[in-house]
Scaffold this motif. Structure first.
Motif, PDB file in Angstrom:
ATOM      1  N   TYR A  30       1.100   9.173  -5.709  1.00  0.00           N
ATOM      2  CA  TYR A  30       1.070  10.550  -5.199  1.00  0.00           C
ATOM      3  C   TYR A  30       2.147  11.407  -5.871  1.00  0.00           C
ATOM      4  CZ  TYR A  30       1.088  14.569  -2.133  1.00  0.00           C
ATOM      5  OH  TYR A  30       1.037  15.847  -1.662  1.00  0.00           O
ATOM      6  N   ARG A  31       3.323  10.825  -6.046  1.00  0.00           N
ATOM      7  CA  ARG A  31       4.384  11.592  -6.712  1.00  0.00           C
ATOM      8  C   ARG A  31       4.070  11.849  -8.181  1.00  0.00           C
ATOM      9  NH1 ARG A  31       8.441  12.477  -3.376  1.00  0.00           N
ATOM     10  NH2 ARG A  31       8.874  11.028  -1.697  1.00  0.00           N
ATOM     11  N   MET A  32       3.227  11.029  -8.750  1.00  0.00           N
ATOM     12  CA  MET A  32       2.848  11.228 -10.147  1.00  0.00           C
ATOM     13  C   MET A  32       1.675  12.197 -10.302  1.00  0.00           C
ATOM     14  SD  MET A  32       5.068   9.616 -11.861  1.00  0.00           S
ATOM     15  CE  MET A  32       4.342   9.853 -13.473  1.00  0.00           C
ATOM     16  N   THR A  33       0.833  12.341  -9.282  1.00  0.00           N
ATOM     17  CA  THR A  33      -0.361  13.175  -9.409  1.00  0.00           C
ATOM     18  C   THR A  33      -0.387  14.383  -8.483  1.00  0.00           C
ATOM     19  OG1 THR A  33      -1.600  11.934  -7.738  1.00  0.00           O
ATOM     20  CG2 THR A  33      -1.771  11.178 -10.029  1.00  0.00           C
ATOM     21  N   ALA A  34       0.322  14.318  -7.365  1.00  0.00           N
ATOM     22  CA  ALA A  34       0.286  15.366  -6.341  1.00  0.00           C
ATOM     23  C   ALA A  34      -1.121  15.553  -5.789  1.00  0.00           C
ATOM     24  CB  ALA A  34       0.845  16.685  -6.873  1.00  0.00           C
ATOM     25  N   SER A  90      -4.887   9.658  -5.375  1.00  0.00           N
ATOM     26  CA  SER A  90      -3.903   8.591  -5.182  1.00  0.00           C
ATOM     27  C   SER A  90      -4.484   7.465  -4.339  1.00  0.00           C
ATOM     28  CB  SER A  90      -2.627   9.139  -4.532  1.00  0.00           C
ATOM     29  OG  SER A  90      -2.042  10.105  -5.380  1.00  0.00           O
ATOM     30  N   GLU A  91      -5.228   7.828  -3.294  1.00  0.00           N
ATOM     31  CA  GLU A  91      -5.899   6.809  -2.465  1.00  0.00           C
ATOM     32  C   GLU A  91      -6.861   5.983  -3.313  1.00  0.00           C
ATOM     33  OE1 GLU A  91      -5.742   5.977   0.773  1.00  0.00           O
ATOM     34  OE2 GLU A  91      -4.562   7.590   1.639  1.00  0.00           O
ATOM     35  N   ASP A  92      -7.652   6.675  -4.123  1.00  0.00           N
ATOM     36  CA  ASP A  92      -8.607   5.984  -4.990  1.00  0.00           C
ATOM     37  C   ASP A  92      -7.894   5.076  -5.980  1.00  0.00           C
ATOM     38  OD1 ASP A  92     -10.690   7.289  -3.725  1.00  0.00           O
ATOM     39  OD2 ASP A  92     -10.954   8.791  -5.305  1.00  0.00           O
ATOM     40  N   MET A  93      -6.796   5.567  -6.540  1.00  0.00           N
ATOM     41  CA  MET A  93      -6.072   4.774  -7.526  1.00  0.00           C
ATOM     42  C   MET A  93      -5.443   3.526  -6.914  1.00  0.00           C
ATOM     43  SD  MET A  93      -4.446   7.444 -10.278  1.00  0.00           S
ATOM     44  CE  MET A  93      -3.885   8.672  -9.116  1.00  0.00           C
ATOM     45  N   VAL A  94      -4.955   3.631  -5.672  1.00  0.00           N
ATOM     46  CA  VAL A  94      -4.411   2.440  -4.999  1.00  0.00           C
ATOM     47  C   VAL A  94      -5.503   1.385  -4.896  1.00  0.00           C
ATOM     48  CG1 VAL A  94      -3.558   1.518  -2.803  1.00  0.00           C
ATOM     49  CG2 VAL A  94      -2.583   3.623  -3.715  1.00  0.00           C
ATOM     50  N   TYR A 151       0.825  -1.214   0.000  1.00  0.00           N
ATOM     51  CA  TYR A 151       0.000   0.000   0.000  1.00  0.00           C
ATOM     52  C   TYR A 151       0.861   1.266   0.000  1.00  0.00           C
ATOM     53  CZ  TYR A 151      -2.792   3.868   1.575  1.00  0.00           C
ATOM     54  OH  TYR A 151      -3.361   5.102   1.662  1.00  0.00           O
ATOM     55  N   LYS A 152       1.765   1.383   0.954  1.00  0.00           N
ATOM     56  CA  LYS A 152       2.552   2.616   1.088  1.00  0.00           C
ATOM     57  C   LYS A 152       3.411   2.911  -0.139  1.00  0.00           C
ATOM     58  CE  LYS A 152       2.674   3.086   6.081  1.00  0.00           C
ATOM     59  NZ  LYS A 152       3.512   3.107   7.277  1.00  0.00           N
ATOM     60  N   PRO A 153       4.194   1.936  -0.636  1.00  0.00           N
ATOM     61  CA  PRO A 153       4.994   2.256  -1.827  1.00  0.00           C
ATOM     62  C   PRO A 153       4.134   2.590  -3.048  1.00  0.00           C
ATOM     63  CG  PRO A 153       5.612   0.086  -0.945  1.00  0.00           C
ATOM     64  CD  PRO A 153       4.485   0.606  -0.122  1.00  0.00           C
ATOM     65  N   LEU A 154       3.024   1.905  -3.198  1.00  0.00           N
ATOM     66  CA  LEU A 154       2.140   2.166  -4.325  1.00  0.00           C
ATOM     67  C   LEU A 154       1.507   3.551  -4.204  1.00  0.00           C
ATOM     68  CD1 LEU A 154       1.116   0.860  -6.895  1.00  0.00           C
ATOM     69  CD2 LEU A 154      -0.710  -0.191  -5.563  1.00  0.00           C
ATOM     70  N   PHE A 155       1.067   3.893  -3.002  1.00  0.00           N
ATOM     71  CA  PHE A 155       0.524   5.230  -2.773  1.00  0.00           C
ATOM     72  C   PHE A 155       1.593   6.286  -3.065  1.00  0.00           C
ATOM     73  CE2 PHE A 155       0.025   8.972  -0.113  1.00  0.00           C
ATOM     74  CZ  PHE A 155      -1.234   9.406  -0.510  1.00  0.00           C
ATOM     75  N   GLY A 156       2.817   6.041  -2.587  1.00  0.00           N
ATOM     76  CA  GLY A 156       3.908   6.988  -2.825  1.00  0.00           C
ATOM     77  C   GLY A 156       4.150   7.225  -4.313  1.00  0.00           C
ATOM     78  N   PHE A 157       4.152   6.155  -5.080  1.00  0.00           N
ATOM     79  CA  PHE A 157       4.338   6.275  -6.528  1.00  0.00           C
ATOM     80  C   PHE A 157       3.224   7.122  -7.142  1.00  0.00           C
ATOM     81  CE2 PHE A 157       2.992   4.446 -10.664  1.00  0.00           C
ATOM     82  CZ  PHE A 157       4.043   4.917 -11.443  1.00  0.00           C
TER      83      PHE A 157
END
Length: 180
Positions: free
Chosen positions: A37-41, A46-50, A29-35
């Motif tokens: 979030y860094r792509m969308t800000a 980002s939560e929805d996309m995860v 979850y965390k690494p995927l969210f980080g990716f």
């Protein structure tokens, strides 16, 4: 139970043991969210996309072969979700939000310099093209190897090296302009 590799867990999910998806969610979850979030800000998107990535993992579990890295397959799905997100929004992400835990008056000078540098770096990263930003996020923040990135992007390792080199050069240029 936690000793199972990601590939072994996903193969169990593929075979119908859907409860194993929870452990994969906890691990990634965390690494995927980080990716994302860094792509969308955008924290909410980002939560929805995860969530969408994990739903797609369930939906397309039959496509997981187990001979490659699970992370590679996961980031490939994440890129597809990200592309769908961009198609739906038809807009480029705004500047990255930098959340600070310190108040300026309380922070020592050196800490402020580091915080300011990090803020500039995030602004510079967001100023890159999506292609440059994505390859830097995958390599530097998500710590994927060149071979994993090559699989995710479906390009050669040599091409990954070239793209990272170009992205880093562009990042340096943008950073220096912002620092002036």
């Amino acid at each position: 139970m936690n000793a199972l590799t990601d590939n072994a867990l996903m193969l169990k999910v593929k075979a119908g043991d859907l409860d194993r998806m929870g452990l994969l969610f906890e691990r990634h979850y965390k690494p995927l969210f980080g990716f994302l979030y860094r792509m969308t800000a955008d924290r909410e998107s980002s939560e929805d996309m995860v969530q969408n990535v994990f739903l797609r993992m369930l939906k397309y579990r039959h496509t997981f072969k187990g001979d490659g890295e699970f992370r590679t397959w996961m980031y490939h799905l994440a890129r597809n979700v990200l592309n769908d997100h961009h198609k739906g929004n038809k807009r480029q992400a705004g500047p990255l939000e930098q959340v600070s835990g310190q108040v300026a008056d309380e922070a020592p000078e050196s800490s402020m310099d580091k915080e300011e540098q990090l803020h500039l770096l995030n602004r510079a990263l967001n100023g890159l093209s999506e292609e440059h930003r994505e390859i830097l996020v995958l390599s530097r923040y998500q710590e994927l190897s060149y071979s994993e990135i090559a699989e995710v992007l479906r390009i050669s390792e040599a091409n990954v090296r070239v793209r990272i080199h170009r992205a880093m050069a562009r990042l340096k240029t943008v950073y220096l302009k912002l620092a002036d």
